[in-house]
Scaffold this active site. Structure first.
Site, PDB file in Angstrom:
ATOM      1  N   ILE A   1       0.911  -1.172   0.041  1.00 16.75           N
ATOM      2  CA  ILE A   1       0.023   0.210  -0.143  1.00 16.75           C
ATOM      3  C   ILE A   1       0.708   1.326   0.028  1.00 16.75           C
ATOM      4  O   ILE A   1       0.604   2.265  -0.662  1.00 16.75           O
ATOM      5  CB  ILE A   1      -0.885   0.121   1.320  1.00 16.75           C
ATOM      6  CG1 ILE A   1      -1.754  -1.099   1.136  1.00 16.75           C
ATOM      7  CG2 ILE A   1      -1.831   1.422   1.367  1.00 16.75           C
ATOM      8  CD1 ILE A   1      -2.802  -1.534   2.258  1.00 16.75           C
TER       9      ILE A   1
ATOM     10  N   ASN B   1       1.844   4.688   7.369  1.00 14.72           N
ATOM     11  CA  ASN B   1       1.479   3.436   6.709  1.00 14.72           C
ATOM     12  C   ASN B   1       2.192   2.026   6.987  1.00 14.72           C
ATOM     13  O   ASN B   1       1.675   0.952   7.127  1.00 14.72           O
ATOM     14  CB  ASN B   1       1.505   3.520   5.151  1.00 14.72           C
ATOM     15  CG  ASN B   1       1.339   2.243   4.536  1.00 14.72           C
ATOM     16  OD1 ASN B   1       0.174   1.833   4.280  1.00 14.72           O
ATOM     17  ND2 ASN B   1       2.414   1.650   4.028  1.00 14.72           N
TER      18      ASN B   1
ATOM     19  N   SER C   1      -7.192  -0.460   9.783  1.00 14.18           N
ATOM     20  CA  SER C   1      -7.533  -1.583   9.078  1.00 14.18           C
ATOM     21  C   SER C   1      -9.203  -1.751   9.459  1.00 14.18           C
ATOM     22  O   SER C   1      -9.500  -1.232  10.354  1.00 14.18           O
ATOM     23  CB  SER C   1      -6.789  -2.745   9.502  1.00 14.18           C
ATOM     24  OG  SER C   1      -7.343  -3.816   9.468  1.00 14.18           O
TER      25      SER C   1
ATOM     26  N   TYR D   1      -3.184  -6.923  17.145  1.00 24.57           N
ATOM     27  CA  TYR D   1      -3.116  -6.411  15.533  1.00 24.57           C
ATOM     28  C   TYR D   1      -4.370  -5.519  15.511  1.00 24.57           C
ATOM     29  O   TYR D   1      -4.404  -4.297  15.333  1.00 24.57           O
ATOM     30  CB  TYR D   1      -3.024  -7.302  14.251  1.00 24.57           C
ATOM     31  CG  TYR D   1      -3.114  -6.636  13.027  1.00 24.57           C
ATOM     32  CD1 TYR D   1      -2.121  -6.012  12.605  1.00 24.57           C
ATOM     33  CD2 TYR D   1      -4.284  -6.229  12.509  1.00 24.57           C
ATOM     34  CE1 TYR D   1      -2.122  -5.557  11.260  1.00 24.57           C
ATOM     35  CE2 TYR D   1      -4.436  -5.788  11.222  1.00 24.57           C
ATOM     36  CZ  TYR D   1      -3.293  -5.238  10.648  1.00 24.57           C
ATOM     37  OH  TYR D   1      -3.189  -4.898   9.598  1.00 24.57           O
TER      38      TYR D   1
HETATM   39  N1  LIG Z   1      -2.706  -5.838   2.825  1.00 21.16           N
HETATM   40  C1  LIG Z   1      -3.767  -5.844   3.734  1.00 21.16           C
HETATM   41  O1  LIG Z   1      -4.909  -6.744   3.418  1.00 21.16           O
HETATM   42  C2  LIG Z   1      -4.079  -4.977   4.943  1.00 21.16           C
HETATM   43  C3  LIG Z   1      -5.359  -4.758   5.448  1.00 21.16           C
HETATM   44  C4  LIG Z   1      -5.709  -3.700   6.356  1.00 21.16           C
HETATM   45  C5  LIG Z   1      -4.518  -2.813   6.774  1.00 21.16           C
HETATM   46  N2  LIG Z   1      -3.298  -3.074   6.322  1.00 21.16           N
HETATM   47  C6  LIG Z   1      -2.148  -2.250   6.671  1.00 21.16           C
HETATM   48  O2  LIG Z   1      -1.716  -1.642   5.666  1.00 21.16           O
HETATM   49  C7  LIG Z   1      -0.289  -0.943   6.014  1.00 21.16           C
HETATM   50  C8  LIG Z   1       0.627  -1.687   4.749  1.00 21.16           C
HETATM   51  O3  LIG Z   1       0.314  -3.052   4.449  1.00 21.16           O
HETATM   52  P1  LIG Z   1       0.961  -3.753   3.267  1.00 21.16           P
HETATM   53  O4  LIG Z   1      -0.320  -4.401   3.049  1.00 21.16           O
HETATM   54  O5  LIG Z   1       1.089  -2.809   2.172  1.00 21.16           O
HETATM   55  O6  LIG Z   1       1.927  -4.747   3.746  1.00 21.16           O
HETATM   56  P2  LIG Z   1       3.637  -5.079   3.067  1.00 21.16           P
HETATM   57  O7  LIG Z   1       3.462  -5.224   1.551  1.00 21.16           O
HETATM   58  O8  LIG Z   1       4.032  -5.935   4.042  1.00 21.16           O
HETATM   59  O9  LIG Z   1       4.356  -3.551   3.193  1.00 21.16           O
HETATM   60  C9  LIG Z   1       4.348  -3.188   4.337  1.00 21.16           C
HETATM   61  C10 LIG Z   1       5.748  -2.203   4.613  1.00 21.16           C
HETATM   62  O10 LIG Z   1       5.908  -1.864   5.888  1.00 21.16           O
HETATM   63  C11 LIG Z   1       7.231  -1.819   6.219  1.00 21.16           C
HETATM   64  N3  LIG Z   1       7.518  -2.151   7.746  1.00 21.16           N
HETATM   65  C12 LIG Z   1       7.193  -3.130   8.387  1.00 21.16           C
HETATM   66  N4  LIG Z   1       7.526  -2.912   9.460  1.00 21.16           N
HETATM   67  C13 LIG Z   1       8.446  -1.857   9.763  1.00 21.16           C
HETATM   68  C14 LIG Z   1       9.294  -0.987  10.560  1.00 21.16           C
HETATM   69  N5  LIG Z   1       9.276  -1.608  11.909  1.00 21.16           N
HETATM   70  N6  LIG Z   1       9.802  -0.196  10.192  1.00 21.16           N
HETATM   71  C15 LIG Z   1       9.782   0.273   8.905  1.00 21.16           C
HETATM   72  N7  LIG Z   1       9.100  -0.009   7.871  1.00 21.16           N
HETATM   73  C16 LIG Z   1       8.278  -1.185   8.465  1.00 21.16           C
HETATM   74  C17 LIG Z   1       7.500  -3.341   5.612  1.00 21.16           C
HETATM   75  O11 LIG Z   1       8.973  -3.544   5.529  1.00 21.16           O
HETATM   76  P3  LIG Z   1       9.596  -5.478   5.445  1.00 21.16           P
HETATM   77  O12 LIG Z   1       9.088  -5.772   4.023  1.00 21.16           O
HETATM   78  O13 LIG Z   1      10.989  -5.265   5.691  1.00 21.16           O
HETATM   79  O14 LIG Z   1       8.647  -6.151   6.710  1.00 21.16           O
HETATM   80  C18 LIG Z   1       6.882  -3.132   4.113  1.00 21.16           C
HETATM   81  O15 LIG Z   1       7.655  -2.431   3.323  1.00 21.16           O
HETATM   82  C19 LIG Z   1      -0.051  -1.702   7.303  1.00 21.16           C
HETATM   83  O16 LIG Z   1      -0.215  -0.745   8.376  1.00 21.16           O
HETATM   84  C20 LIG Z   1      -1.047  -2.826   7.416  1.00 21.16           C
HETATM   85  O17 LIG Z   1      -1.380  -3.060   8.971  1.00 21.16           O
HETATM   86  C21 LIG Z   1      -3.289  -4.059   5.250  1.00 21.16           C
END
Ligand SMILES: NC(=O)c1ccc[n+]([C@@H]2O[C@H](COP(=O)([O-])OP(=O)(O)OC[C@H]3O[C@@H](n4cnc5c(N)ncnc54)[C@H](OP(=O)(O)O)[C@@H]3O)[C@@H](O)[C@H]2O)c1
Length: 266
Positions: free
Chosen positions: A20, A86, A138, A148
């Site tokens: 995202i 994010n 979320s 979470y």
């Molecule tokens: N995808 C879904 O269905 C969904 C649904 C509801 C909410 N969300 C929320 O959307 C947001 C983005 O998630 P996404 O789906 O895009 O997941 P993603 O593809 O895993 O991307 C998340 C990014 O955040 C980085 N990150 C995680 N922990 C970190 C830290 N300690 N310091 C700095 N960067 C960090 C990750 O780095 P690494 O690759 O090194 O871990 C990754 O680049 C999150 O807050 C998640 O909770 C996602």
């Protein structure tokens, strides 16, 4: 001076190299924003920034690490037009099976970093009377299903109160509540999502387009996708007893609800 170009707006995006966050980066780069992308994997971050071909600064930082978080706070204090809090992740296990250190790292990234970066960025925006913040919550933040979901409930509640404080000054704060969104999130959390039907998923670019539209309209809450709107409405309409029973596995749809909850699976 006549003919001088307006300075380009600057956006800082945490977790900006994947999923995202990367979709925010693509959308904002296309709109002419100067980007500051924060993520913890230096190589992935630099490769993604180069692929954008825009004026992009990278900050390698683990937001659960105090020294790294201080560096990002300083970057926010230097002045931003848009902050996108994010970065986030889930655990594959429930909290009783997860180490306290891993749970604390999650709450540092989902709660402490969101709070501190907002406090670092918002006063200058209020002073100027422009700009704003998008925090990624979320749909799960509306349901009591895991640590979470508890951390995302905090993001939703906090963002709505920041929205109220910022709005009279012309500053927009929006909390984006994604439902199932195709990113690396579920693989990283070790979750098997095969039982979630295809129609419930959104792609990250569609989600972000809707989020930015809602942010520009000055909405406090952005819930892209009709299915996420219905699920969120259910959280308000259904009695808490029933929600807890569904999560515990005693009701229809409980497998999908548990699949959607990092650390809430059995
Ligand atoms: N995808 C879904 O269905 C969904 C649904 C509801 C909410 N969300 C929320 O959307 C947001 C983005 O998630 P996404 O789906 O895009 O997941 P993603 O593809 O895993 O991307 C998340 C990014 O955040 C980085 N990150 C995680 N922990 C970190 C830290 N300690 N310091 C700095 N960067 C960090 C990750 O780095 P690494 O690759 O090194 O871990 C990754 O680049 C999150 O807050 C998640 O909770 C996602």
């Amino acid at each position: 001076m006549h003919g001088e170009r307006a300075p380009r707006p600057t956006a800082l995006i945490t977790g900006g190299a994947a999923g995202i966050g990367a979709a925010f980066a693509r959308a904002l780069a296309a709109e002419g924003y100067r980007l500051i992308l924060v993520d913890r994997d230096r190589e992935g971050l630099q490769a993604f920034a180069a692929s954008l071909g825009a004026d992009t600064e990278t900050v390698t930082a683990d937001l659960a690490d105090e020294a790294d978080l201080i560096r990002v706070e300083e970057r926010c204090r230097a002045g931003l037009d848009l902050l996108v809090n994010n970065a986030g992740f889930g655990h594959p296990t429930e909290f009783l099976e997860t180490s306290a250190a891993a749970e604390i790292a999650m709450s540092r990234v989902h709660v402490e970093a969101v709070l501190r970066l907002t406090i670092a960025a918002l006063p200058a925006m209020i002073e100027r009377g422009s700009g704003g913040i998008v925090n990624t919550g979320s749909v799960l933040g509306f349901f009591p299903s895991s640590t979470y979901s508890a951390s995302k409930a905090w993001v939703i509640n906090f963002s709505q109160s920041a929205h109220t404080k910022a709005k009279p000054h012309g500053v927009r704060v929006t909390v984006l509540c994604p439902g199932f969104t195709r990113t690396e999130f579920h693989d990283s959390a070790g979750m098997n999502m095969s039982m979630v039907p295809a129609f419930l998923w959104l792609d990250a670019d569609t989600l972000v387009k809707a989020a930015l539209r809602d942010w520009r309209k000055g909405k406090a809450l952005s819930i892209p996708g009709w299915h996420s709107k219905v699920i969120t409405a259910l959280s308000r309409l259904l009695p808490m007893r029933l929600i807890l029973r569904i999560h515990a596995g005693g009701g229809k749809g409980s497998r999908a609800v548990r699949a959607a909850a990092p650390g809430g699976q059995r």
